[in-house]
Scaffold this motif. Structure first.
Motif, mmCIF file in Angstrom:
data_model
loop_
_atom_site.group_PDB
_atom_site.id
_atom_site.type_symbol
_atom_site.label_atom_id
_atom_site.label_comp_id
_atom_site.label_asym_id
_atom_site.label_seq_id
_atom_site.Cartn_x
_atom_site.Cartn_y
_atom_site.Cartn_z
ATOM 1 N N GLU A 117 3.463 -6.921 6.640
ATOM 2 C CA GLU A 117 2.070 -7.326 6.869
ATOM 3 C C GLU A 117 1.838 -7.622 8.347
ATOM 4 O O GLU A 117 0.845 -7.180 8.922
ATOM 5 N N HIS A 173 10.373 -10.900 -0.193
ATOM 6 C CA HIS A 173 9.254 -11.663 0.373
ATOM 7 C C HIS A 173 9.233 -11.559 1.896
ATOM 8 O O HIS A 173 8.165 -11.419 2.500
ATOM 9 N N GLU A 181 7.981 -8.172 2.917
ATOM 10 C CA GLU A 181 6.535 -8.106 2.723
ATOM 11 C C GLU A 181 5.809 -8.828 3.864
ATOM 12 O O GLU A 181 4.818 -8.336 4.401
ATOM 13 N N ARG A 221 3.441 -0.315 5.744
ATOM 14 C CA ARG A 221 3.774 -0.404 4.326
ATOM 15 C C ARG A 221 5.224 -0.868 4.232
ATOM 16 O O ARG A 221 6.028 -0.603 5.120
ATOM 17 N N ARG A 222 5.542 -1.555 3.167
ATOM 18 C CA ARG A 222 6.897 -2.078 3.012
ATOM 19 C C ARG A 222 7.926 -0.953 3.054
ATOM 20 O O ARG A 222 8.974 -1.094 3.681
#
Length: 87
Positions: A24, A17, A20, A29-30
Motif C-alpha cells: 500500500e 500483513h 500488505e 499490488r501485493r
C-alpha cells in the motif's frame, strides 16, 4: 514475452500483513511487491556468492562480475564498498 510459473506458498499472518502494508505504501499490488523482493533477493544472493568465490580465489574478477550480473566496474565498486582488495 517472458514465460511465467505459478508458485504457491504459505506465510505467517504477520508477514502477510506487513507485505500488505508495504504494498500500500509503495502503491503496488501485493504480488508485484513479492515479485520485486524475490528478484532483489536473488540478485543479492548471486552477488554475495560471486564475492565469496572471488575472495576464495575460485573465480576471477571478470567471472565474478558475470556471475553477479554486473559490469566489471560495478563489481569493482561492490568490492571496494566492502573493503575487499582487487587482485
Amino acid at each position: 514475452m517472458a514465460r511465467t510459473v505459478q508458485i504457491n506458498l504459505r506465510i505467517e499472518t504477520q508477514v502477510a500483513h506487513e507485505l500488505e502494508r508495504i504494498a500500500e505504501a509503495e502503491a503496488l499490488r501485493r504480488t508485484d511487491l513479492i515479485r520485486k523482493y524475490l528478484i532483489e533477493g536473488i540478485r543479492r544472493w548471486k552477488l554475495e556468492q560471486a564475492i565469496t568465490r572471488y575472495q576464495r580465489g575460485e573465480i576471477t574478477l571478470e567471472r565474478a562480475a558475470v556471475d553477479a550480473g554486473l559490469s566489471l566496474y560495478e563489481m569493482m565498486d561492490q568490492l571496494r564498498r566492502r573493503g575487499i582488495a582487487l587482485d
